[in-house]
Design a protein around this motif. Structure first.
Motif, PDB file in Angstrom:
ATOM      1  N   GLN A 232      71.112  40.449  17.448  1.00  0.00           N
ATOM      2  CA  GLN A 232      70.437  40.636  16.059  1.00  0.00           C
ATOM      3  C   GLN A 232      69.741  42.172  16.148  1.00  0.00           C
ATOM      4  O   GLN A 232      69.999  42.995  15.419  1.00  0.00           O
ATOM      5  CB  GLN A 232      69.473  39.472  15.681  1.00  0.00           C
ATOM      6  N   THR A 233      69.015  42.170  17.360  1.00  0.00           N
ATOM      7  CA  THR A 233      68.244  43.513  17.514  1.00  0.00           C
ATOM      8  C   THR A 233      69.375  44.668  17.515  1.00  0.00           C
ATOM      9  O   THR A 233      69.067  45.786  16.770  1.00  0.00           O
ATOM     10  CB  THR A 233      67.527  43.802  18.929  1.00  0.00           C
ATOM     11  N   PHE A 234      70.577  44.623  18.260  1.00  0.00           N
ATOM     12  CA  PHE A 234      71.556  45.548  18.200  1.00  0.00           C
ATOM     13  C   PHE A 234      72.215  45.631  16.840  1.00  0.00           C
ATOM     14  O   PHE A 234      72.439  46.779  16.323  1.00  0.00           O
ATOM     15  CB  PHE A 234      72.527  45.214  19.283  1.00  0.00           C
ATOM     16  N   ALA A 235      72.256  44.752  16.046  1.00  0.00           N
ATOM     17  CA  ALA A 235      72.871  44.616  14.720  1.00  0.00           C
ATOM     18  C   ALA A 235      72.119  45.806  13.717  1.00  0.00           C
ATOM     19  O   ALA A 235      72.660  46.181  12.781  1.00  0.00           O
ATOM     20  CB  ALA A 235      73.215  43.148  14.206  1.00  0.00           C
ATOM     21  N   LEU A 236      70.939  45.552  13.866  1.00  0.00           N
ATOM     22  CA  LEU A 236      69.938  46.360  12.973  1.00  0.00           C
ATOM     23  C   LEU A 236      70.170  47.786  13.415  1.00  0.00           C
ATOM     24  O   LEU A 236      70.221  48.877  12.559  1.00  0.00           O
ATOM     25  CB  LEU A 236      68.639  46.160  13.078  1.00  0.00           C
ATOM     26  N   ARG A 237      70.216  48.045  14.715  1.00  0.00           N
ATOM     27  CA  ARG A 237      70.399  49.410  15.411  1.00  0.00           C
ATOM     28  C   ARG A 237      71.711  49.854  14.934  1.00  0.00           C
ATOM     29  O   ARG A 237      72.134  51.153  14.718  1.00  0.00           O
ATOM     30  CB  ARG A 237      70.482  49.509  16.873  1.00  0.00           C
ATOM     31  N   LYS A 289      65.869  46.552   4.178  1.00  0.00           N
ATOM     32  CA  LYS A 289      65.769  47.932   4.170  1.00  0.00           C
ATOM     33  C   LYS A 289      66.970  48.474   4.949  1.00  0.00           C
ATOM     34  O   LYS A 289      67.878  49.456   4.333  1.00  0.00           O
ATOM     35  CB  LYS A 289      64.625  48.459   5.009  1.00  0.00           C
ATOM     36  N   ILE A 290      67.423  48.045   6.005  1.00  0.00           N
ATOM     37  CA  ILE A 290      68.712  48.614   6.710  1.00  0.00           C
ATOM     38  C   ILE A 290      69.844  48.380   5.673  1.00  0.00           C
ATOM     39  O   ILE A 290      70.680  49.080   5.398  1.00  0.00           O
ATOM     40  CB  ILE A 290      69.303  47.940   8.025  1.00  0.00           C
ATOM     41  N   VAL A 291      70.172  47.030   5.208  1.00  0.00           N
ATOM     42  CA  VAL A 291      71.167  46.676   4.465  1.00  0.00           C
ATOM     43  C   VAL A 291      71.184  47.691   3.100  1.00  0.00           C
ATOM     44  O   VAL A 291      72.117  48.052   2.533  1.00  0.00           O
ATOM     45  CB  VAL A 291      71.185  45.193   4.054  1.00  0.00           C
TER      46      VAL A 291
END
Length: 1482
Positions: A232-237, A289-291
């Motif tokens: 999940q952390t890497f997905a945000l990155r 915010k990322i999406v």
């Protein structure tokens, strides 16, 4: 040597090891790249690689290091993916991509919260079309009318969007150019699925087989698997990485969009982007915010994909809004905020209306969410509603407003919208309370919130329907059908006949004061907006609303509480009146213009006002009947006179706005912002003020305070209507008083005549029949008769005033028709009916003649005269015409009996006869005027007679004394004795050495106004042994102690009593510590309320010689005690230490503050180019010393300072020093450098000796050197040694001192480099230079990066006006320690830059913040004004701002005069502070 070799060997080994690792990593990347490209299933290979690397980076380390994580993520995860994407080194691939493709036409910059955005008021399709700072600066819109505001985050720049701008869609940097890559699509498909899976992860999900870790399942998983957390952390990155990659090329962006919108193979599941949208409410803020940013920079940047995304968004619209309603985050970080990016695009909205029936979707969503608030009659009832939930539902109406800006195929959506209005029609009925007051105030805010949200939507529907006849007919039928289905407020009794003046009205009775009535009638008002006038019965409900408002004004509904008063207020307020009150008036005009008999229409109004019996003489008078009569007459004035509506008369929207502005300015001159608040806004939040203001008003520029004001032009005052229907009761009174005052000043009468209105359109021309029908004559006659009979309980002056206005309207209408048409064509016969009386009643004009003499109607006397004059004009005009017609007929008859030969002669005779008749009529008219002089008398001119001011000039000149302040030739001290008055007890007392002390209020504060090394304030040791304040004041003046006074005098005993009273009473005040610091002895001056913290004793005028050993022998105990109070306060404040009378630094600090204050006074006088003594107070100084040795000390110090100037001069050396004393080469430099010192010395010795200075020092600040030298007993040729005379004692002293300093210089070890000295004259400090255009500051703030934070959260860039440092205020990232407490960046900076005093400009808020300590501060208007002379706090209006030099100069004076602390105290004293602001956290 061996050690050195070993060191080189280790270094060489490290380099080889690094090169080996780098080569190995590169070979590894090449191998992985080939494996991914050659693999049959690239997805499995990529996921397998992520399974190995992601957990190692994000969850298998004992301690997390963000910097190390970022480096590993870049090198081991993102860099391999970029290598796979480009097929080579990413840098080389990117360079090739830049050369082979161009950038996108769309900017697409995603706005951060608080970033400044711009909207062109001339070219933007709607207010949501905005540009970023860079695109705005390179666009044509920079020279247009624009607005600026801070973004709430989530939007993006519309540069390049041709549908967002009328002209200039692109700035100079964006050009189109598409490109697509197969590998990008393959990579995006895998990674986007990966991102989606982990962002929407739920506890019941399991990792796919490709991502299952090698080790076995954990023994126990309480919340979330560590591997899942890592992914999940890497997905945000990856989300941020996606944004970077797709910005490289349009092809990348198109590939991403295609992958995101691909239909799922499982039709039960939506596409990837829809999956992310539907799970938006379950994500945390960072993931959202990322999406959102990913959608902004991809889907919304491509026209075709934007259309497909809009369809997906509309498909899930209802579910998304439901999730938002139940969400706990603001809309700015909700996926529903994307609606403004979709529905505001005309082509998209048109397609969504045609294909997706989006109007129906939105309205159905609202109805479903509001379903719980429907009562048993299917109407809204909001008692006990959830305000937070309701406010979220209201946001949906914004979407409806955007999509209703289209006409094609919207009838189906219009029907659904009518269903919503049907639930609002008649909601929240009220019934008049009798007997006792209502127990619980009903909820009313929700209904009006709905009305406010719908007002622009209703206006749009009306405009479209009116622009197309076919749509108008269909929409009207639908609207009328829905209205007939509404069964609220029904009639409960059968129709009855009502008789008045031989007229019969057959109507069903309904009393507003006894039966339920609702103020919410959206369907009725929608019909009024369509301007259809075939249905008279539709005016019934609007008439009830108007009557309700009148009865509330007459205080008949007092027992119903304040809720109904508030509803009536908003009913007529500028926020709602367009679609409520104005539409009700329009519907009443429709009823008056219909085929309904005007007598019947007026009888209906009397019935609904419950005044029918009152005017029929069948009931006794009550006070409420008088008030209702006033309101009824006012309504008639409005129905007949308010014609400034397009379609009612031949006027435009611009004419309507001009009339609104004229009437607002007739109240009083107003600022631009006040005018904007008083005008209704359209759907684009525009009022149209800028297009008309120059035609109706003149602008007066502001001074150093206040704001610019508009004043109505004199030629426009003829349009003033005292009964303008948008005036409130208070505005009506103010406007009437203002215009009467103006007319009196101009020498005119006080009659406020009704203006000549524009003619009605043919369809509404029947309205004027109301003014000449029998019922209106009957009403006017009844009102005037009661006044003529002087029965006080049956009439009021307001009633007579309204009746006179109605008569004036009728006479003006008749006069206009008589002037525009022949008499036989005029059917308007008011003047004839008004002159006819009967046995039972007198004529209207006769009654007017009677009331003219009433003393109680003296204020209406001028109006009565004017009405009688206009009435006579109409009557005489008709009489002359009839008389001429009779004469012409006689002449024609005579012509027929004569022969043709005599016709010519007869014609001439007839002509002469007509001329004779006209002469007779003229003589009759003159005789009438002569016999009725009273009607034509003007008000006597009133003028102000000014008495000549006698100016007396003293002719006798006193003998001029020698103006020398020091030395053997010192002039005499003025002999006047000083007698002062105490401001507390008002008793006079002479200032004598042995008398009780008299004191001046004073304020002591630390200051850096004169500093030459800003930001380097020395610290004081706790034991007082620091070297911050040596015996001589440091030349750099890092920090000083300033003592200032407002000049008010008190007895010392009076002050002590006052100070004790302040201490006792102020402790009980709320937040008193914010205004005055009791612990530090602060108080407010009893007279001017200036902030003070000590007193300065007044020293007597008689010449004294100081006896430093026995101070108490020289002065009384009271004066000595006050001297100690003053000195210890200076010591305590200056050194920031505890008070200690025995500290040896106390007298030193007293001299220190004296020296610093004198320098500060000289600095501000020189800065403002004022004379040295002409601008000071006239109080005589105290001559306390006559010692002649001051002269030698002054000579010595003067020469020492000259040496300082030489040593600190740039580019001077020993040889030049030598030549100065022998060959005079640098005299001018020394002269310029020593002038400030001489000015300060003159101020000091004037206060010390009291000798009157030369007149030159009172006149100008230029060319004062000779006068200064004369006053200070210095040789006038001090700067020209060759002219000095050794025989003169003064010149001899200087030659001796110069010789001594020559040997000092000769032995000096200093070389030509002496830059470390403080140079003279000292640099005069000013506030920093600010740009003329405020946009430059906003641009600077937009690029500001907090030095201690890297997140994207909203910051508050704040500019120090002392030094120009940009700070991050009100943020936890920049907290620091000051005296053991956490303080914000501004407070910490003020401690070092301004000794605790600060002046900051908060750029995004456009306001100044003044600070004086950790706990005290206040806001102050920024020196930036718009074109209308107003400041714009928080950029609320968004107008372009420009620097006002006068206001910035005033801020500079506020600082240099040490008035910041006083300004803060005054501000806090005025403002009632309920909750203290934590200034220390700023």
């Amino acid at each position: 040597m061996v050690n050195l070799l070993l060191l080189y060997l280790n270094l060489f080994t490290s380099i080889l090891s690094w090169l080996s690792c780098t080569f190995t990593h590169f070979r590894f990347l090449q191998t992985k790249q080939r494996e991914w490209l050659d693999a049959a299933d690239s997805r499995a290979e990529l996921l397998h690689y992520l399974k190995e690397q992601v957990p190692q980076i994000f969850c298998l380390k004992k301690e997390s290091n963000p910097q190390e994580e970022e480096e590993l993520t870049q090198s081991r995860l993102l860099h391999p993916l970029e290598c796979f994407l480009f097929g080579e080194d990413p840098q080389e691939g990117l360079e090739k991509l830049k050369h082979s493709s161009t950038s996108s036409q769309l900017c697409g910059r995603v706005f951060k919260e608080g970033e400044t955005v711009y909207s062109c008021r001339d070219c933007a399709i709607d207010p949501t079309c905005v540009l970023c700072m860079d695109c705005f600066q390179d666009s044509v819109h920079k020279s247009h009318r624009y607005k600026m505001h801070a973004s709430s985050g989530g939007g993006f720049c519309d540069c390049g969007d041709v549908e967002a701008w009328k002209i200039g869609p692109c700035c100079s940097k964006h050009d189109p150019g598409p490109e697509l890559y197969e590998r990008a699509e393959k990579l995006f498909r895998v990674l986007l699925r990966y991102v989606t899976d982990f962002l929407v992860w739920e506890e019941t999900f399991e990792l796919p087989a490709e991502l299952q870790p090698r080790y076995g399942p954990p023994l126990r998983v309480e919340i979330l698997h560590a591997a899942v957390m890592a992914h999940q952390t890497f997905a945000l990155r990856l989300g941020a990485w996606f944004q970077k990659i797709i910005s490289y090329s349009v092809g990348f962006r198109q590939a991403f969009c295609q992958v995101a919108l691909e239909p799922n193979t499982d039709r039960d599941h939506p596409c990837l982007i829809s999956t992310l949208m539907l799970h938006d409410a379950r994500m945390y803020k960072g993931a959202r915010k990322i999406v959102h940013e990913l959608i902004f920079c991809s889907m919304l940047m491509e026209t075709e994909f934007k259309r497909l995304f809009a369809i997906e968004f509309t498909k899930h619209y209802k579910q998304l809004q439901k999730d938002f309603i139940n969400d706990d985050h603001e809309r700015s970080i909700s996926i529903t905020a994307l609606s403004v990016q979709i529905f505001t695009v005309p082509t998209l909205a048109r397609q969504l209306i045609e294909e997706g029936n989006v109007i129906k979707v939105v309205v159905d969503t609202v109805m479903e969410l509001l379903h719980e608030h429907l009562d048993e009659t299917n109407r809204f009832y909001f008692q006990g509603y959830n305000s937070d939930k309701f406010s979220r539902i209201q946001v949906i109406f914004h979407d409806l407003r955007w999509i209703t800006d289209l006409r094609r195929q919207f009838l189906e959506g219009f029907k659904v919208f009518l269903g919503l209005l049907k639930c609002m029609q008649g909601m929240e009925e009220v019934k008049r309370q009798f007997g006792q007051h209502i127990a619980v105030e009903p909820e009313w805010e929700a209904g009006f919130s709905l009305q406010i949200q719908l007002r622009h939507i209703l206006a749009m529907f009306q405009d479209w329907c009116s622009s197309d006849d076919e749509i108008l007919l269909l929409a009207f039928k639908e609207c009328h059908e829905i209205l007939m289905q509404c069964n609220n407020q029904p009639f409960h009794r059968e129709a009855t006949d009502y008789y008045m003046c031989k007229n019969i009205l057959h109507v069903r009775p309904y009393k507003v004061s006894q039966e339920p009535v609702s103020i919410h009638l959206p369907i009725s008002r929608l019909l009024a907006g369509m301007k259809s006038y075939d249905y008279t019965q539709l005016a019934e409900y609007p008439l009830r609303c108007v009557v309700l408002a009148a009865q509330v004004s007459a205080e008949m509904w007092r027992r119903n509480g304040l809720s109904l008063v508030s509803q009536v207020y908003y009913y007529q307020d500028v926020k709602c009146r367009d679609e409520m009150y104005d539409k009700d008036i329009l519907m009443l005009q429709v009823g008056a213009a219909s085929k309904m008999d005007p007598n019947h229409f007026l009888m209906l109004i009397l019935l609904r006002f419950e005044l029918f019996d009152f005017f029929n003489g069948n009931c006794s008078s009550k006070d409420q009947w008088n008030r209702l009569t006033e309101e009824m007459l006012y309504l008639l004035i409005v129905i007949v006179g308010e014609r400034y509506v397009p379609g009612i008369s031949q006027v435009t929207k611009e004419d309507v706005t001009m009339r609104e502005v004229i009437h607002l300015l007739c109240i009083e001159p107003m600022a631009h912002s006040s005018l904007v608040k008083g005008l209704p806004e359209n759907e684009s939040h525009e009022t149209g003020l800028e297009t008309v203001i120059a035609k109706v008003a003149t602008f007066k520029k502001p001074g150093v305070s206040g704001h610019g004001l508009y004043e109505v032009k004199k030629e426009r005052l003829v349009e003033f209507n005292p009964f303008f229907y948008h005036y409130s009761r208070s505005q009506h009174s103010k406007a009437e008083e203002s215009q009467k005052k103006r007319r009196t000043q101009e020498g005119n009468d006080k009659a406020l005549r009704p203006p000549v209105p524009p003619a009605f359109c043919p369809g509404f021309s029947n309205i004027v029949r109301l003014l000449c029908c029998d019922i209106i004559i009957h009403i006017l006659r009844r009102v005037l008769l009661r006044a003529a009979e002087d029965r006080a309980t049956l009439w009021t002056e307001a009633m007579i005033q309204r009746a006179l206005h109605l008569i004036g309207q009728a006479l003006l209408e008749e006069k206009t028709q008589l002037e525009d048409s022949s008499v036989e064509e005029v059917t308007f016969d008011f003047s004839l009916k008004a002159r006819i009386g009967s046995e039972q009643s007198k004529s209207v004009f006769l009654l007017l003649s009677k009331i003219k003499a009433l003393p109680s109607l003296e204020a209406q006397k001028d109006m009565v005269k004017w009405v009688l004059q206009v009435g006579y004009f109409c009557h005489i005009h008709i009489y002359i015409y009839i008389y001429i017609c009779v004469c012409v007929c006689v002449c024609v008859y005579i012509y027929t009996d004569k022969e043709k030969a005599e016709r010519k002669r007869k014609a001439e005779a007839a002509k002469l006869h007509r001329q004779k008749i006209m002469a007779q009529m003229s003589a009759m008219q003159k005789n009438f005027i002569e016999s009725n002089k009273m009607l034509y008398e003007n008000m006597p001119d009133s003028g102000m007679q000014g008495e000549p001011v006698a100016t007396t000039e003293s002719c006798a000149m006193e003998q001029r004394e020698l103006c020398v302040a020091i030395g053997p030739h010192r002039g005499s001290t003025p002999p006047e004795r000083e007698v002062l008055t105490c401001i507390l007890c008002q008793e006079e007392q002479e200032v004598v050495a042995q008398a009780p002390a008299m004191v001046l209020t004073a304020c002591v504060q630390r200051s850096t106004v004169l500093t030459q090394c800003r930001g380097k304030i020395p610290t004081n040791r706790a034991d007082g042994s620091g070297t911050s304040y040596p015996l001589f004041m440091p030349p750099e003046l890092a920090v000083g102690t300033h003592t200032g006074s407002c000049g008010h005098v008190m007895h010392a005993t009076c002050w002590q009593k006052y100070f004790e009273a302040v201490q006792n009473t102020t402790r009980n005040r709320l937040h008193a510590e914010l205004i005055i610091d009791l612990e530090n002895g602060e108080y407010l001056c009893p007279l001017c309320k200036s902030l003070c913290n000590t007193v300065v004793p007044l020293i007597p005028l008689e010449p004294l010689t100081f006896n430093y050993q026995s101070l108490r022998i020289m002065f009384s105990d009271s004066i000595a005690e006050m001297l100690v109070v003053c000195a210890t306060t200076v010591h305590r404040v200056g050194l920031q230490t505890a008070p200690n009378e025995l500290c040896p630094r106390v007298p030193l600090m007293a001299w220190n503050t004296c020296a610093f204050t004198i320098q500060a006074i000289e600095n501000i006088l020189q800065e403002e180019d004022k004379s040295l003594f002409g601008s000071l107070q006239n109080r005589q100084p105290s001559a306390v010393s006559s010692a002649y040795n001051h002269l030698h000390i002054l000579h010595l110090v003067t020469m020492a300072h000259m040496l300082q100037i030489l040593l600190s001069s740039t580019g001077t050396n020993k040889k030049q020093y030598y030549y100065y004393f022998l060959n005079y080469s640098v005299a001018e430099r020394v002269k310029r450098g020593i002038e400030p010192f001489l000015r300060c010395a003159a101020l000091f010795f004037n206060c010390l000796t009291g000798v009157h200075p030369p007149e030159e020092l009172f006149v100008t600040s230029q060319g004062q050197m000779e006068a200064l030298c004369s006053y200070l007993a210095l040789p006038s040729n001090v700067f020209h040694p060759e002219r000095q005379n050794p025989d003169s004692q003064v010149d001899f002293d200087f030659l001796l001192i110069q010789s001594c300093f020559y040997f000092v210089i000769k032995a000096s070890p200093y070389s030509s480099s002496l830059n470390s000295f403080c140079r003279y004259p000292r640099r005069r400090n000013r506030l920093i230079d600010l740009p003329e255009d405020y946009s430059a500051l906003l641009n600077q703030a937009s690029h500001f990066q907090c030095p201690k934070s890297t997140d994207d959260e909203r910051k508050h860039p704040t500019l120090c006006l002392f030094c120009g440092t940009m700070l991050c205020s009100q943020s936890s990232c920049c907290l620091s320690q000051l005296d053991g407490e956490d303080v914000g960046a501004c407070t910490a900076h003020a401690a070092t830059c301004g000794a605790g005093v600060g002046m900051f400009l908060r750029i995004r808020e456009c306001e100044i913040v003044l600070m004086a300590s950790k706990t005290r501060g206040s806001t102050y208007p920024a020196p930036y004004l718009d074109d209308y002379g107003e400041t714009d706090p928080h950029l609320g209006r968004g107008n372009p701002l420009h620097l006002c030099p006068e206001r910035y100069r005033k801020l500079n004076q506020l600082w240099q005069q040490h008035c910041i602390l006083e300004e803060i105290a005054r501000s806090l004293e005025v403002v009632n502070v309920m909750f203290a602001f934590e200034w220390q956290m700023l």
